[in-house]
Design an enzyme around this catalytic site. Structure first.
Site, PDB file in Angstrom:
ATOM      1  N   TYR A  65       0.851  -1.175   0.002  1.00 39.06           N
ATOM      2  CA  TYR A  65       0.031  -0.033   0.014  1.00 39.06           C
ATOM      3  C   TYR A  65       0.785   1.218   0.003  1.00 39.06           C
ATOM      4  CZ  TYR A  65      -3.895  -3.129   0.475  1.00 39.06           C
ATOM      5  OH  TYR A  65      -4.807  -4.239   0.411  1.00 39.06           O
ATOM      6  N   SER A  66       0.518   2.250   0.796  1.00 38.18           N
ATOM      7  CA  SER A  66       1.242   3.424   0.912  1.00 38.18           C
ATOM      8  C   SER A  66       2.651   3.528   1.015  1.00 38.18           C
ATOM      9  CB  SER A  66       0.647   4.665   1.548  1.00 38.18           C
ATOM     10  OG  SER A  66      -0.610   5.056   0.717  1.00 38.18           O
ATOM     11  N   THR A  67       3.259   2.377   1.746  1.00 41.35           N
ATOM     12  CA  THR A  67       4.630   2.106   1.800  1.00 41.35           C
ATOM     13  C   THR A  67       5.278   2.452   0.612  1.00 41.35           C
ATOM     14  OG1 THR A  67       4.208   0.940   3.919  1.00 41.35           O
ATOM     15  CG2 THR A  67       6.447   0.807   2.942  1.00 41.35           C
TER      16      THR A  67
END
Length: 376
Positions: A65-67
């Site tokens: 995801y946003s990592t």
């Protein structure tokens, strides 16, 4: 008890204990830690696919995801270091169509700092999101939601397309291709923006939080946060092959915890003779560029050049740390002061949005104890 595999260097046994405790809350997961460019923790365990019982193996991949956002950020900073990209030049100097809608003076820097005012888009078919160019055309025509440069507003999905298109225009390669060629290949990283179809069978299956889609459906469709987080007609399912094999540089990074930690280790120092960014580039990338209330998410925010910066509210707090968390609980970060680089990922997404996810925080406390003067 779920079996754990991997290695732990002497002095880091607390991390293994914390990981074992975490697995009671997981299906499957992995954690890796580097210190001063050397691996000290590399652990995995649990089940990669609850439907089949397939175990989590050393080479199991997980979407983070946003990592993911740290990956295109590093690419942009590397291009700036090489003189290919000027962060203070207008975006329109590289992407002329972007000047529409009063955006002719927005500098590249504000794309990286979530200050461009382009967090939201009208909803479109998932196929358009996967195809890249339909989104780029909409972003080029868009009018900012707020006066650019005056506020931070989390560009949850659009960040990857905005930064990625500038990378593509400046270099000629897509962000996923640039990352693969210039960062992943020299370091031997099993970390991807756009997973090769041949690797799909290695991925862990995402276990979504109960009621997550229903909760999104109940959001006010006119609210800026909703229009930022929901930009497709159908739910964006990052467990689906089409969503993993295209390039969504905000959210569809796929890799191992080992690769994520190694990536961060090579940002703050050499790993097997390879360093991603020069020290002066890293200092600029991880210095505070903007801070204040986030007008999209309604929380305090501190940002560098695409990297999140710590505050007392985040579990990886250290004055010199930087990194990025992902939806559901994944996290990558580095701390130049201690030489720590950390990667953690799992397939069971954190479900209780009213309470902080304890899993990464538990591991970080164990890492900090290992490197404190009283420990290692």
């Amino acid at each position: 008890m779920t079996s754990i595999e991997g290695t732990v260097a002497p002095g880091y046994e607390r991390v293994a204990e914390a990981f074992a405790a975490n697995l009671a809350l997981e299906a499957g997961a992995a954690v890796a830690v580097y210190r001063h460019g050397e691996p000290v923790v590399d652990l995995w365990g649990g089940v990669a696919d609850p439907g089949t019982g397939r175990p989590w193996r050393r080479d199991t991949l997980q979407v983070v995801y946003s990592t993911t956002k740290a990956l295109p950020s590093a690419c942009a900073c590397l291009l700036a270091e090489r003189g290919v990209l000027d962060l203070d030049a207008p975006v329109a100097a590289y992407w002329p169509e972007f000047a529409a809608g009063g955006k002719d003076r927005i500098p590249v820097r504000w794309l990286l700092t979530h200050q461009a005012g382009l967090s939201a888009l009208p909803r479109m078919p998932l196929a358009d999101l996967y195809a890249w160019h339909p989104v780029i055309e909409r972003l080029a025509a868009a009018v900012p939601e707020w006066e650019p440069g005056t506020a931070i507003g989390y560009h949850a999905l659009t960040f990857g397309w905005l930064v990625g298109e500038v990378i593509r225009r400046a270099d000629g390669r897509t962000p996923g291709r640039f990352f693969a060629d210039e960062i992943a290949a020299p370091l031997g990283l099993d970390l991807h923006i756009g997973l090769p179809p041949s690797e799909l069978d290695r991925r862990a299956r995402v276990i979504t939080a109960p009621g997550e889609r229903e909760a999104l459906a109940r959001l006010d469709p006119a609210a800026l946060a909703t229009r930022t987080l929901v930009i497709s007609d159908e739910p964006l399912d990052l467990d689906a092959p089409d969503a993993l094999t295209c390039e969504l540089p905000s959210v569809n990074g796929v890799g191992t915890a080992r690769a994520l930690a190694r990536f961060y280790a090579a940002l703050i120092g050499e790993v097997d003779g390879v360093r991603v960014l020069a020290p002066e580039t890293l200092r600029a990338a991880t210095s505070e560029q903007a801070a204040g209330p986030d007008v999209v998410m309604g929380v305090p925010s501190r940002v560098g050049l695409g990297f999140g910066l710590p505050s007392p509210e985040v579990p990886w707090y250290s004055p010199s740390a930087f990194g990025f968390p992902g939806h559901g609980g994944s996290l990558g970060y580095a701390d130049p002061e201690t030489g720590i680089a950390f990667g953690y990922l799992m397939n069971r997404l954190h479900a209780d949005y009213a309470r902080p996810d304890p899993r990464a925080a538990n591991l970080i406390r164990a890492v900090r104890a290992a490197v404190s003067p009283a420990g290692r």
